[in-house]
Design a protein around this motif. Structure first.
Motif, PDB file in Angstrom:
ATOM      1  N   MET A 108      -8.153   4.628   2.782  1.00  0.00           N
ATOM      2  CA  MET A 108      -7.142   3.831   2.090  1.00  0.00           C
ATOM      3  C   MET A 108      -6.785   4.436   0.730  1.00  0.00           C
ATOM      4  O   MET A 108      -5.661   4.312   0.269  1.00  0.00           O
ATOM      5  CB  MET A 108      -7.628   2.397   1.887  1.00  0.00           C
ATOM      6  CG  MET A 108      -7.742   1.584   3.159  1.00  0.00           C
ATOM      7  SD  MET A 108      -6.157   1.259   3.908  1.00  0.00           S
ATOM      8  CE  MET A 108      -5.414   0.205   2.703  1.00  0.00           C
ATOM      9  N   PHE A 109      -7.741   5.062   0.100  1.00  0.00           N
ATOM     10  CA  PHE A 109      -7.513   5.625  -1.232  1.00  0.00           C
ATOM     11  C   PHE A 109      -7.791   7.126  -1.215  1.00  0.00           C
ATOM     12  O   PHE A 109      -8.812   7.586  -1.715  1.00  0.00           O
ATOM     13  CB  PHE A 109      -8.419   4.938  -2.266  1.00  0.00           C
ATOM     14  CG  PHE A 109      -8.239   3.455  -2.310  1.00  0.00           C
ATOM     15  CD1 PHE A 109      -7.098   2.908  -2.877  1.00  0.00           C
ATOM     16  CD2 PHE A 109      -9.196   2.609  -1.783  1.00  0.00           C
ATOM     17  CE1 PHE A 109      -6.928   1.533  -2.924  1.00  0.00           C
ATOM     18  CE2 PHE A 109      -9.014   1.245  -1.831  1.00  0.00           C
ATOM     19  CZ  PHE A 109      -7.888   0.703  -2.387  1.00  0.00           C
ATOM     20  N   PRO A 110      -6.899   7.927  -0.625  1.00  0.00           N
ATOM     21  CA  PRO A 110      -7.157   9.366  -0.529  1.00  0.00           C
ATOM     22  C   PRO A 110      -7.189  10.008  -1.910  1.00  0.00           C
ATOM     23  O   PRO A 110      -6.394   9.690  -2.780  1.00  0.00           O
ATOM     24  CB  PRO A 110      -5.990   9.886   0.307  1.00  0.00           C
ATOM     25  CG  PRO A 110      -4.925   8.870   0.183  1.00  0.00           C
ATOM     26  CD  PRO A 110      -5.617   7.560  -0.043  1.00  0.00           C
ATOM     27  N   ALA A 157       1.571  -2.705  -1.788  1.00  0.00           N
ATOM     28  CA  ALA A 157       2.617  -1.747  -1.415  1.00  0.00           C
ATOM     29  C   ALA A 157       2.754  -1.697   0.107  1.00  0.00           C
ATOM     30  O   ALA A 157       1.788  -1.893   0.849  1.00  0.00           O
ATOM     31  CB  ALA A 157       2.285  -0.367  -1.971  1.00  0.00           C
ATOM     32  N   ASP A 158       3.967  -1.442   0.557  1.00  0.00           N
ATOM     33  CA  ASP A 158       4.242  -1.419   1.995  1.00  0.00           C
ATOM     34  C   ASP A 158       3.433  -0.338   2.714  1.00  0.00           C
ATOM     35  O   ASP A 158       2.959  -0.546   3.829  1.00  0.00           O
ATOM     36  CB  ASP A 158       5.733  -1.192   2.245  1.00  0.00           C
ATOM     37  CG  ASP A 158       6.577  -2.375   1.796  1.00  0.00           C
ATOM     38  OD1 ASP A 158       6.019  -3.499   1.731  1.00  0.00           O
ATOM     39  OD2 ASP A 158       7.783  -2.184   1.531  1.00  0.00           O
ATOM     40  N   LEU A 188      -2.983  -1.890   8.566  1.00  0.00           N
ATOM     41  CA  LEU A 188      -2.711  -2.362   9.930  1.00  0.00           C
ATOM     42  C   LEU A 188      -2.996  -1.266  10.950  1.00  0.00           C
ATOM     43  O   LEU A 188      -3.549  -1.539  12.023  1.00  0.00           O
ATOM     44  CB  LEU A 188      -1.261  -2.837  10.051  1.00  0.00           C
ATOM     45  CG  LEU A 188      -0.916  -4.137   9.328  1.00  0.00           C
ATOM     46  CD1 LEU A 188       0.586  -4.415   9.410  1.00  0.00           C
ATOM     47  CD2 LEU A 188      -1.694  -5.297   9.901  1.00  0.00           C
ATOM     48  N   ALA A 189      -2.634  -0.039  10.619  1.00  0.00           N
ATOM     49  CA  ALA A 189      -2.888   1.082  11.533  1.00  0.00           C
ATOM     50  C   ALA A 189      -4.391   1.268  11.733  1.00  0.00           C
ATOM     51  O   ALA A 189      -4.848   1.525  12.852  1.00  0.00           O
ATOM     52  CB  ALA A 189      -2.260   2.358  10.995  1.00  0.00           C
ATOM     53  N   LEU A 190      -5.178   1.133  10.669  1.00  0.00           N
ATOM     54  CA  LEU A 190      -6.634   1.254  10.787  1.00  0.00           C
ATOM     55  C   LEU A 190      -7.219   0.145  11.658  1.00  0.00           C
ATOM     56  O   LEU A 190      -8.099   0.386  12.482  1.00  0.00           O
ATOM     57  CB  LEU A 190      -7.284   1.225   9.399  1.00  0.00           C
ATOM     58  CG  LEU A 190      -7.110   2.475   8.534  1.00  0.00           C
ATOM     59  CD1 LEU A 190      -7.653   2.226   7.142  1.00  0.00           C
ATOM     60  CD2 LEU A 190      -7.805   3.654   9.168  1.00  0.00           C
ATOM     61  N   GLU A 191      -6.713  -1.080  11.484  1.00  0.00           N
ATOM     62  CA  GLU A 191      -7.203  -2.198  12.297  1.00  0.00           C
ATOM     63  C   GLU A 191      -6.832  -2.011  13.767  1.00  0.00           C
ATOM     64  O   GLU A 191      -7.642  -2.285  14.658  1.00  0.00           O
ATOM     65  CB  GLU A 191      -6.641  -3.514  11.753  1.00  0.00           C
ATOM     66  CG  GLU A 191      -7.235  -3.925  10.419  1.00  0.00           C
ATOM     67  CD  GLU A 191      -6.571  -5.151   9.832  1.00  0.00           C
ATOM     68  OE1 GLU A 191      -5.649  -5.716  10.468  1.00  0.00           O
ATOM     69  OE2 GLU A 191      -6.972  -5.550   8.724  1.00  0.00           O
TER      70      GLU A 191
END
Length: 140
Positions: free
Chosen positions: A24-26, A35-36, A43-46
């Motif tokens: 999430m925090f590269p 932020a979108d 959502l993609a990770l879930e």
């Protein structure tokens, strides 16, 4: 341990597992969590986790089905061997009687052949080896 296993273990130890936080925090840089892009990434990770769980469950069921099929084939194989053993015993008795009656060796009946062991059917039409395309040895 082999050298490859040691190298793999060392690589895993140095690399470590990536958690959701690192994804999430590269680069360790902060982001606005509203932020979108961040919401879409979360959502993609879930979705990826849910997909992985579904694949894991499907793999488990396929493994159980394959295990049951192998057990059934092994049971049928044992029955076939028992039938073959009785046929061989009957052949030996008949051969002994014919030899006593004076029958020539070339006129004696042939020994019953041992049946081929059954192979499990390939799952979902995908086979590991395409040698047994006919499938004739699976049916009795």
């Amino acid at each position: 341990m082999t050298m490859n296993q040691l190298q793999k273990a060392l690589h895993e130890k140095e690399k470590g597992k990536k958690s959701d936080r690192t994804l999430m925090f590269p680069g360790g840089k902060g982001r606005h969590l509203t932020a979108d892009e961040v919401i879409a990434q979360k959502l993609a990770l879930e979705e990826a986790k849910q997909k992985e769980e579904v694949e894991k469950a499907a793999k488990k069921t396929r493994k159980e089905v394959k295990k049951a099929e192998k057990a059934e084939i092994e049971e049928r194989w044992k029955k076939m061997l028992a039938v073959h053993a009785t046929a061989v015993e009957a052949w030996e008795v008949q051969r002994g009687r014919l030899r006593e009656a004076g029958t020539r060796a070339k006129d004696l009946p042939m020994k019953p052949r041992r049946p081929l062991k059954l192979k499990p059917k390939p799952a979902d039409g995908v086979s590991d080896n395409d040698d047994n395309k006919s499938g004739s040895d699976e049916e009795e």
